[in-house]
Write a protein that holds these residues in place. Structure first.
Motif, mmCIF file in Angstrom:
data_model
loop_
_atom_site.group_PDB
_atom_site.id
_atom_site.type_symbol
_atom_site.label_atom_id
_atom_site.label_comp_id
_atom_site.label_asym_id
_atom_site.label_seq_id
_atom_site.Cartn_x
_atom_site.Cartn_y
_atom_site.Cartn_z
ATOM 1 N N SER A 37 0.400 -1.062 -0.313
ATOM 2 C CA SER A 37 -0.033 -0.181 0.053
ATOM 3 C C SER A 37 0.842 1.225 0.034
ATOM 4 C CB SER A 37 -1.069 -0.059 1.241
ATOM 5 O OG SER A 37 -0.514 0.666 2.708
ATOM 6 N N ASN A 48 -2.083 11.433 -4.231
ATOM 7 C CA ASN A 48 -2.278 11.430 -2.454
ATOM 8 C C ASN A 48 -0.967 12.167 -1.999
ATOM 9 O OD1 ASN A 48 -2.980 8.816 -2.471
ATOM 10 N ND2 ASN A 48 -1.262 8.007 -4.240
ATOM 11 N N ILE A 218 -10.624 6.925 -0.091
ATOM 12 C CA ILE A 218 -10.213 5.493 -0.026
ATOM 13 C C ILE A 218 -11.479 5.678 -1.142
ATOM 14 C CG2 ILE A 218 -10.753 3.686 1.344
ATOM 15 C CD1 ILE A 218 -8.676 4.681 1.905
ATOM 16 N N ASP A 221 -10.703 5.154 -4.204
ATOM 17 C CA ASP A 221 -9.710 4.513 -4.388
ATOM 18 C C ASP A 221 -9.568 3.234 -5.225
ATOM 19 O OD1 ASP A 221 -7.116 3.578 -4.932
ATOM 20 O OD2 ASP A 221 -6.801 3.250 -2.686
ATOM 21 N N PHE A 246 -7.143 -1.044 2.062
ATOM 22 C CA PHE A 246 -7.835 -0.155 1.888
ATOM 23 C C PHE A 246 -7.539 0.692 3.474
ATOM 24 C CE2 PHE A 246 -9.928 -1.643 -1.290
ATOM 25 C CZ PHE A 246 -9.792 -0.832 -2.338
ATOM 26 N N ASN A 249 -3.442 1.619 3.743
ATOM 27 C CA ASN A 249 -3.747 2.865 2.602
ATOM 28 C C ASN A 249 -4.345 4.119 3.466
ATOM 29 O OD1 ASN A 249 -2.608 2.329 0.222
ATOM 30 N ND2 ASN A 249 -4.469 2.828 -0.845
ATOM 31 N N GLY A 250 -4.815 3.925 5.005
ATOM 32 C CA GLY A 250 -5.428 5.271 5.376
ATOM 33 C C GLY A 250 -5.108 5.134 6.407
ATOM 34 N N SER A 312 -10.707 5.032 6.633
ATOM 35 C CA SER A 312 -10.414 4.409 5.662
ATOM 36 C C SER A 312 -11.827 3.113 6.065
ATOM 37 C CB SER A 312 -9.243 3.946 5.409
ATOM 38 O OG SER A 312 -9.082 2.942 6.609
ATOM 39 N N SER A 315 -15.390 3.951 5.217
ATOM 40 C CA SER A 315 -15.747 4.275 3.665
ATOM 41 C C SER A 315 -15.666 2.688 3.202
ATOM 42 C CB SER A 315 -14.413 4.828 2.995
ATOM 43 O OG SER A 315 -14.661 4.928 1.724
ATOM 44 N N VAL A 316 -14.872 2.038 3.757
ATOM 45 C CA VAL A 316 -14.511 0.224 3.039
ATOM 46 C C VAL A 316 -15.873 -0.158 3.982
ATOM 47 C CG1 VAL A 316 -13.373 -1.202 3.227
ATOM 48 C CG2 VAL A 316 -12.642 0.946 2.426
#
Ligand code: ADP
Ligand code: MG
Lengths: 326, 230
Positions: A37, A48, A218, A221, A246, A249-250, A312, A315-316
């Motif tokens: 990631s 980013n 996210i 993404d 993900f 990433n967060g 994230s 969101s995910v």
């Protein structure tokens, strides 16, 4: 299907790796996703970087305000002048007696300085301050007593110690009233309390902004990697497996955002330090601007990372359900 | 392996894609699923691979009713099925090796084991030399074979293929069909959807024939008590 070994007839049982090896594979997978990631962030540096900068600024603002408050607090607690005691003598006390009293009190260990306002000086002060000029002129006798202005030593400037000192002074035969001039200190603390709450409000709002920014990034993404998610689900990827990159990433967004915030706050402090030191030299205080200490630094990074992960996660959770292959 | 009992599938739009379908495919059997375009072939495969759920009736996989499988258990059930799509569905930002390794990574295999199995699968489809390239640089037939390698790398007991040769020329189609036969010979159950009746006419496998969502003919030999054959 291995080409050389015949498959177990009918293939009813699935060849699964043994538990301990799955366990190890799990960690290896975690580590690899984490690094992957990071590589992913690197692959889209511009968007980013924008996200990370926004997070950094959003975190830097409350952190900077907090630091300013922290400095204000430490300045005000450094102030020797903070505590002053006014001792009003009885009206029967002459200026001469007041001076003698001052000499005696000066010998107390708790006392730093004592100065005397004679009855006439009191009267002048009162006239100037309150505009009671005519009223006082009308009186033949001076109604104001001599006043001792007492400054405790630093060690006895604290409100509790000062209160004990006051009790002691109250016992003296020529004392009428002893007053601690803490009003303005109290006011300052009240103002700082309000400031602290305001900072908390600003910080909560900005924390929400960070959640939304991370969540939105996210979400984009996830949209970009839609096919990958659907394919992964199709071949048996669990939600946890799909969620993981993900979340990482967060995590990175939050951590880097926190680092940016540190950088912003740190450079602001460095920029202000010179002028502040000049100013404090003028006041002969030698005060030096404080920067974020280790604990605040760790807290800032922790909050940043937590917000990144939280954003994230939200969101995910929302968007993966929409991508259930149907 | 697969059992359908009076299965209906109605899509949200109200279209009835499958109506009263009853069929079974035994362990280790290979069969074709045919019908005109829109007959319901893809829908039938989607019911098996848990992409869609039946509106009515039961779909059993290995004796388990998958119509009401919980969300948590779906991924594990899907790992028992290798699915091959007409459009391959490869990840184009990953190498051939990484594409084929994905099911093993998902299942939590060890690194070395993944390497061994991926190479065995790529060797099987004749693409061992291409493991480092990206799928975009490969021909349609090669991409399809990567899709097959990915479907079989986890050694699933069942392979489903939705028009796997739809875009390929006859020679390549024949090669792909031979691959499926080889998997079937080592015990894998195989169900292939196709509308290419000519190609399968002289192949020795049973055929489920759909028309407008109904099963109008079935030449797949019934296996006695198929769940106990394994
Ligand atoms: N997701 C969907 N929503 C609504 N209708 C669908 C959907 N998928 C397929 N259909 C309809 O169901 C019927 C059967 O489709 P499909 O199973 O794809 O047939 P085939 O694969 O045999 O060509 C078609 O009429 C198609 O339009
Ligand atoms: Mg179809």
């Amino acid at each position: 299907m291995s080409p050389d070994k015949p498959h177990k007839r009918g293939g009813r049982r699935m060849d699964r790796p043994p538990a301990h090896s799955r366990f190890k594979a799990y960690f290896v997978h975690h580590l690899r996703s984490l690094i992957a990631s990071l590589g992913n962030l690197y692959r889209h540096p511009f968007s980013n970087l924008m996200t990370i900068l926004v997070i950094g600024i959003a975190l830097a603002l409350p952190a900077g305000l907090y630091l300013a408050l922290d400095n204000a607090r430490s300045i005000s607690s450094n102030w020797d002048g903070a505590t002053q005691i006014s001792l009003f003598t009885k009206l029967t006390t002459s200026n001469e007696q007041a001076r003698e009293m001052a000499d005696r009190i000066r010998l107390y260990a708790e006392i730093g300085q004592v100065s005397v306002l004679t009855r006439e000086q009191s009267r002048d002060e009162f006239q100037k301050l309150a505009g009671y000029g005519e009223a006082l002129d009308a009186l033949k006798e001076n109604p104001l007593p001599a006043v001792l202005i007492i400054t405790p030593t630093d060690a006895h400037a604290h409100p509790d110690a000062a209160r004990r000192l006051i009790q002691k002074l109250q016992q003296l035969p020529q004392t009428d009233i002893v007053q601690l001039d803490l009003e303005w200190v109290k006011r300052l603390f009240a103002i700082m309390d309000i400031a602290q709450r305001s900072i908390l409000v600003v910080a909560s709002l900005l924390a929400m902004a960070v959640l939304l920014v991370v969540g939105n990034t996210i979400r984009l993404d996830i949209q970009n990697r839609r096919d990958e998610i659907i394919i992964t689900k199709q071949i048996g990827g669990t939600d946890a497996f799909i969620r993981r990159p993900f979340l990482y990433n967060g995590f990175w967004y939050g951590l880097f955002g926190g680092l940016i915030a540190l950088l912003l706050v740190g450079s602001s402090v460095a920029w202000l330090r010179g002028p502040v030191e000049n100013l404090s030299l003028l006041y002969q205080s030698g005060y030096s601007l404080r920067s974020l200490d280790l604990r605040s630094t760790a807290t800032l990074l922790l909050i940043g990372t937590a917000l990144g992960l939280g954003g994230s996660w939200l969101s995910v959770g929302r968007h993966l359900k929409e991508l259930e292959p149907r | 392996m697969i059992q359908f009992h009076n299965v209906f599938k109605r899509y949200p739009g109200g279209h009835e894609a499958l109506a009263d379908v009853t069929l079974q495919l035994g362990n280790g059997q290979m069969a074709f699923l045919t019908g005109h375009s829109g007959a319901g072939k893809s829908t039938l495969l989607k019911l098996i691979s848990l992409i869609e759920r039946p509106t009515r009736g039961q779909v059993l996989l290995d004796g388990v009713n998958i119509g009401n499988l919980s969300r948590r258990r779906i991924p594990y059930m899907r790992r028992k099925i290798g699915v091959i799509f007409q459009d391959h569905r490869l990840l184009f930002d990953r190498t051939v090796y990484d594409n084929v390794a994905l099911p093993l990574i998902i299942a939590g295999y060890r690194h070395q084991e993944i390497g061994k199995r991926v190479r065995a699968a790529l060797d099987k489809v004749g693409l061992l030399k291409k493991e480092r390239v990206y799928p975009i640089t490969l021909s349609g037939g090669e991409q399809q074979r990567i899709g097959i390698a990915r479907a079989v790398v986890n050694k699933p007991p069942l392979l489903l293929a939705d028009e796997p040769t739809g875009n390929l020329d006859p020679v390549l189609s024949l090669e792909i069909m031979q691959l499926f036969e080889e998997f079937n010979q080592v015990g894998v159950s195989v169900l292939i959807a196709t509308h290419d009746l000519e190609r399968i006419a002289n192949m020795p496998y049973g055929v489920f024939n759909l028309r407008d969502g109904r099963l109008i003919s079935n030449t797949v030999p019934a296996q006695e008590d198929s769940d106990h054959v394994a």
